[in-house]
Design an enzyme around this catalytic site. Structure first.
Site, PDB file in Angstrom:
ATOM      1  CG  ASN A  10      -1.684   1.256   1.413  1.00  0.00           C
ATOM      2  OD1 ASN A  10      -1.776   2.072   0.484  1.00  0.00           O
ATOM      3  ND2 ASN A  10      -2.255   1.444   2.597  1.00  0.00           N
ATOM      4  CD1 TRP A  11       3.595   1.293  -2.936  1.00  0.00           C
ATOM      5  CD2 TRP A  11       3.130   2.311  -4.888  1.00  0.00           C
ATOM      6  NE1 TRP A  11       4.225   0.598  -3.928  1.00  0.00           N
ATOM      7  CE2 TRP A  11       3.956   1.201  -5.147  1.00  0.00           C
ATOM      8  CE3 TRP A  11       2.713   3.097  -5.956  1.00  0.00           C
ATOM      9  CZ2 TRP A  11       4.382   0.852  -6.422  1.00  0.00           C
ATOM     10  CZ3 TRP A  11       3.129   2.761  -7.240  1.00  0.00           C
ATOM     11  CH2 TRP A  11       3.951   1.654  -7.465  1.00  0.00           C
ATOM     12  CE  LYS A  12       0.115   3.263   4.799  1.00  0.00           C
ATOM     13  NZ  LYS A  12       0.243   3.332   6.248  1.00  0.00           N
ATOM     14  CG  HIS A  96      -5.498   1.969   5.483  1.00  0.00           C
ATOM     15  ND1 HIS A  96      -5.000   2.924   6.340  1.00  0.00           N
ATOM     16  CD2 HIS A  96      -4.504   1.069   5.290  1.00  0.00           C
ATOM     17  CE1 HIS A  96      -3.741   2.603   6.641  1.00  0.00           C
ATOM     18  NE2 HIS A  96      -3.425   1.486   6.010  1.00  0.00           N
ATOM     19  CD  GLU A  98      -2.575   5.558   6.874  1.00  0.00           C
ATOM     20  OE1 GLU A  98      -2.632   5.634   5.636  1.00  0.00           O
ATOM     21  OE2 GLU A  98      -1.652   4.973   7.487  1.00  0.00           O
ATOM     22  CD  GLU A 168      -3.066  -2.435   7.427  1.00  0.00           C
ATOM     23  OE1 GLU A 168      -1.924  -2.621   6.997  1.00  0.00           O
ATOM     24  OE2 GLU A 168      -3.767  -1.462   7.104  1.00  0.00           O
ATOM     25  N   GLY A 174       3.123   2.240  10.771  1.00  0.00           N
ATOM     26  CA  GLY A 174       4.091   3.322  10.601  1.00  0.00           C
ATOM     27  C   GLY A 174       4.868   3.663  11.867  1.00  0.00           C
ATOM     28  CB  SER A 213       5.878  -1.875  11.752  1.00  0.00           C
ATOM     29  OG  SER A 213       5.480  -0.542  12.061  1.00  0.00           O
ATOM     30  N   GLY A 235       5.187   1.311   4.363  1.00  0.00           N
ATOM     31  CA  GLY A 235       6.487   1.927   4.086  1.00  0.00           C
ATOM     32  C   GLY A 235       7.461   1.027   3.338  1.00  0.00           C
TER      33      GLY A 235
HETATM   34  P1  13P Z   1       3.483   0.380   7.548  1.00  0.00           P
HETATM   35  O1  13P Z   1       3.927  -0.921   6.915  1.00  0.00           O
HETATM   36  O2  13P Z   1       4.201   1.574   7.013  1.00  0.00           O
HETATM   37  O3  13P Z   1       3.448   0.286   9.040  1.00  0.00           O
HETATM   38  O4  13P Z   1       1.944   0.597   7.070  1.00  0.00           O
HETATM   39  C1  13P Z   1       1.039  -0.445   7.206  1.00  0.00           C
HETATM   40  C2  13P Z   1      -0.179  -0.087   6.464  1.00  0.00           C
HETATM   41  O5  13P Z   1      -0.901   0.826   6.834  1.00  0.00           O
HETATM   42  C3  13P Z   1      -0.491  -0.854   5.246  1.00  0.00           C
HETATM   43  O6  13P Z   1      -1.781  -0.592   4.797  1.00  0.00           O
END
Ligand code: 13P
Length: 252
Positions: A10-12, A96, A98, A168, A174, A213, A235
């Protein structure tokens, strides 16, 4: 039932179109490392069609990061399931953390999005997870149970059997703090139990990904857990080599 591992990136809100296409070339060059593991990537919407074209024929899935529940309409800033599919997506993340925390997405809305995706032929990837205070208060299972039952409330058992779930824990996203393999397995087994209640034996085929993470260094012990069927990587997915290393660690 043995489930084929799935590792998704997931590149966000990262990568321009040019950066996205360069990443795809790097991924294609190393695909042999991920033999036996399904891969998918969630680019930002502006790069989705480029990524789908750059990965055509590779077997790598391309998913949206979010989608609107309506087929079309006056919804400025939104993208429909048909638009995602036309751009080359085969699925979409939904809910998600976020989106839940920053854009007020709630379970009832997600229930509509799940069905909209299924009806458009897109695979819904329903993201769930508890916040740190909930885990500290011992309410993790109550939260997960509620998110699953509400988010899947409009889908039939047969439809639920076609989704993917991503667990998650919000405190692990993150932050560099992953769940321990034991914590992940405990949550995933609980999630599968709820899915079995909703979808019967269909639950055995549903892939439940762990996210939060995930790195090449911790992916093997997490994905070795019996109910952890792969990873949703933020990430570390921005670098194709590191996503491939995570996939290699998830090989059965
Ligand atoms: P990280 O791997 O950066 O912790 O993010 C996880 C995430 O939100 C994947 O959707």
């Amino acid at each position: 039932m043995s489930r084929r591992p799935l590792v998704a990136g997931n590149w966000k809100m990262f990568k321009t179109r040019a950066e996205a296409v360069a990443w795809c070339a790097d991924l294609r060059a190393g695909l042999a490392e991920a033999d036996g593991v399904d891969l998918a990537v969630c680019p930002p919407a502006t790069a989705l069609a480029d990524v789908a074209a750059a990965l055509a024929g590779s077997g790598v899935g391309v998913w949206g990061q979010n989608v609107h529940q309506a087929e079309s309409g006056a919804f400025t800033g939104e993208i429909s399931t048909g638009m995602l599919a036309e751009a080359g997506a085969t699925g979409s993340l939904l809910g998600h953390s976020e989106r839940r925390a920053l854009f007020n997405e709630h379970d009832d809305l997600l229930a509509e999005k799940v069905v909209a995706c299924l009806e458009a032929g897109l695979e819904p990837v329903l993201c769930i997870g508890e916040m740190e205070y909930a885990r500290d208060a011992g309410s993790t299972e109550t939260i997960l149970d509620g998110q699953l039952r509400s988010g899947l409330a409009r889908a039939s058992a047969e439809q639920i059997a076609r989704i993917t779930v991503a667990y998650e824990p919000v405190w692990a996203i993150g932050t560099g703090r992953t769940a321990t393999p034991e914590m992940a397995q405990e949550a995933h087994a609980f999630i599968r139990g709820v899915l079995r209640d909703l979808a019967g034996d269909g639950a055995d085929g549903i892939r439940i990904l762990y996210g939060g993470s995930v790195k090449p260094e911790n992916a093997a012990e997490l994905t070795a857990q019996p109910d952890v069927d792969g990873a949703l990587v933020g990430g570390a997915s921005l670098d194709a080599a590191s996503l491939l290393a995570i996939a290699a660690a998830a090989r059965p």
